[in-house]
Design an enzyme around this catalytic site. Structure first.
Site, PDB file in Angstrom:
ATOM      1  N   GLU A 206       0.825  -1.221   0.000  1.00  0.00           N
ATOM      2  CA  GLU A 206       0.000   0.000   0.000  1.00  0.00           C
ATOM      3  C   GLU A 206       0.854   1.264   0.000  1.00  0.00           C
ATOM      4  O   GLU A 206       1.286   1.729   1.049  1.00  0.00           O
ATOM      5  CB  GLU A 206      -0.924   0.016   1.231  1.00  0.00           C
ATOM      6  CG  GLU A 206      -1.803   1.272   1.273  1.00  0.00           C
ATOM      7  CD  GLU A 206      -2.660   1.393   2.532  1.00  0.00           C
ATOM      8  OE1 GLU A 206      -2.381   0.685   3.527  1.00  0.00           O
ATOM      9  OE2 GLU A 206      -3.581   2.202   2.515  1.00  0.00           O
TER      10      GLU A 206
ATOM     11  N   LYS B  26      -2.698  -2.272  -2.905  1.00  0.00           N
ATOM     12  CA  LYS B  26      -3.702  -1.390  -2.298  1.00  0.00           C
ATOM     13  C   LYS B  26      -3.332   0.031  -2.693  1.00  0.00           C
ATOM     14  O   LYS B  26      -2.301   0.558  -2.260  1.00  0.00           O
ATOM     15  CB  LYS B  26      -3.730  -1.565  -0.779  1.00  0.00           C
ATOM     16  CG  LYS B  26      -4.712  -0.614  -0.088  1.00  0.00           C
ATOM     17  CD  LYS B  26      -5.123  -1.116   1.279  1.00  0.00           C
ATOM     18  CE  LYS B  26      -5.981  -0.097   2.006  1.00  0.00           C
ATOM     19  NZ  LYS B  26      -6.649  -0.655   3.182  1.00  0.00           N
TER      20      LYS B  26
HETATM   21  P1  13P Z   1      -9.088   4.298   4.814  1.00  0.00           P
HETATM   22  O1  13P Z   1     -10.022   3.615   3.873  1.00  0.00           O
HETATM   23  O2  13P Z   1      -9.766   4.896   6.010  1.00  0.00           O
HETATM   24  O3  13P Z   1      -8.152   5.247   4.101  1.00  0.00           O
HETATM   25  O4  13P Z   1      -8.170   3.170   5.455  1.00  0.00           O
HETATM   26  C1  13P Z   1      -7.684   2.165   4.675  1.00  0.00           C
HETATM   27  C2  13P Z   1      -6.378   1.735   5.169  1.00  0.00           C
HETATM   28  O5  13P Z   1      -6.171   0.596   5.500  1.00  0.00           O
HETATM   29  C3  13P Z   1      -5.306   2.731   5.213  1.00  0.00           C
HETATM   30  O6  13P Z   1      -4.103   2.087   5.477  1.00  0.00           O
END
Ligand code: 13P
Length: 334
Positions: free
Chosen positions: A177, A219
């Site tokens: 991510e 992600k």
């Molecule tokens: P949000 O959807 O609140 O941005 O959180 C997702 C997430 O896992 C961020 O690391």
């Protein structure tokens, strides 16, 4: 590690009409979410809240898995069933956040690098024993004056790739991510350029660390104007820019891409995902891994009356899962 098993898990995470619920807030982050609705940040309240989310009736119709936090994967339902076992018994894949947060990057004032590689192999081995089958690591890329620097992008990509390789060695699917943050007054073009550079650097680093893409989930953040940008754009422009950026950077062999919500409203996050899937002709499934956009309505309800609103709060979690599951197939009707 078995590449087949990793690929199977990754594909199940983005099965048609299904996505992930992120409930991996650190104790500090959940403290902020609880404070915003007046809930005391005790271990029992955190446990009870995660139980409410995970035991939502029929959640598994639209949710393939959940990302847990270190404390949460060690907790159980009030009946004593460990959350990871409860999930597996109900057809949902337990995941775990394994990074140790974003810290100041030396030499680059205002920029951050995510830490947590030391001792990671041993932690991953333990999480696997606790039932986790995928793991998340979040890098933070801020946009600002002369930011992000190449140093920031590359340092974070390198750490993400090191973590991803360790995950696969331990039998866990890495959910990589790199979050390009929405805060700021930058326009959508700037977000596009930064996201493109970030993803190029990430896939280069994954290649260098021998990470198997078939057993990896991306992600991603959407390509979207900064929150305080004067030029906000319509749903179609976010969808088209995001898909174009992903198509130019993400190899087609990836099993899937899921989005974070990043501060978008519930409706925006669903509408954007739906518009992307309506475009069709995508090389990979596009789904969701929302935290706030899955939870915020439920948290508000539960905070008002923990007992009286329990079922109603679970109903909103189900509704959000259902709507996002429809959006993951381009079938959301608004
Ligand atoms: P949000 O959807 O609140 O941005 O959180 C997702 C997430 O896992 C961020 O690391």
């Amino acid at each position: 590690m078995s590449i087949e098993l990793l690929a199977e898990t990754a594909q199940a995470m983005v099965a048609p009409g299904k996505g992930i619920i992120a409930i991996d807030e650190s104790t500090g982050t959940i403290a902020k979410r609880f404070a915003s609705v007046g809930i005391e940040n005790t271990e029992e309240n955190r446990r009870a809240y995660r139980e409410l989310l995970l035991t939502t009736p029929r959640l598994n119709e639209h949710i393939s898995g959940a990302i847990l936090y270190d404390e949460t994967i060690r907790q159980s339902t009030k009946d004593g069933v460990p959350f990871a076992k409860y999930m597996a018994d109900n057809g949902m894949i337990p995941g775990i956040k394994v990074d140790k947060g974003a810290h100041p990057l030396a030499g680059c004032p205002g920029e951050l690098v995510t830490e947590g590689l030391d001792g990671l192999r041993e932690r991953l081995q333990e999480y696997y024993k606790l039932g986790a089958r995928f793991a998340k690591w979040r890098a933070v890329i801020n946009i600002g004056d002369n930011m992000p620097s190449g140093t920031c992008i590359e340092s974070n990509a390198h750490a993400l790739a090191r973590y991803a390789a360790l995950c696969q060695e331990c039998g866990l699917v890495p959910m990589v991510e790199p979050e390009v943050i929405m805060d700021g007054d930058h326009d959508i073009e700037t977000c596009y350029e930064v996201t493109e550079a970030t993803l190029r650097s990430l896939f280069d680093a994954l290649y260098q660390q021998n990470v198997v893409l078939e057993g990896t989930i991306l992600k991603a953040s959407m390509v979207i104007p900064g929150k305080t940008c004067d030029e906000q754009v319509d749903v179609e422009e976010v969808a088209e820019s995001t898909v174009m950026c992903l198509k130019s950077t993400v190899p087609a062999i990836m099993p899937g891409v899921v989005f974070l919500s990043g501060g978008q409203s519930d409706e925006q996050s669903t509408a954007h995902l739906n518009a992307m899937n309506q475009m069709g002709n995508l090389p990979w499934p596009l789904s969701f891994s929302y935290g706030r956009a899955m939870q915020q309505a439920a948290l508000k309800l539960w905070a008002k009356d923990m007992k009286g609103n329990y079922a109603a709060a679970q109903k909103t979690v189900f509704e959000r899962a259902k709507e996002n599951g429809q959006a993951a197939q381009g079938k959301w009707e608004g």
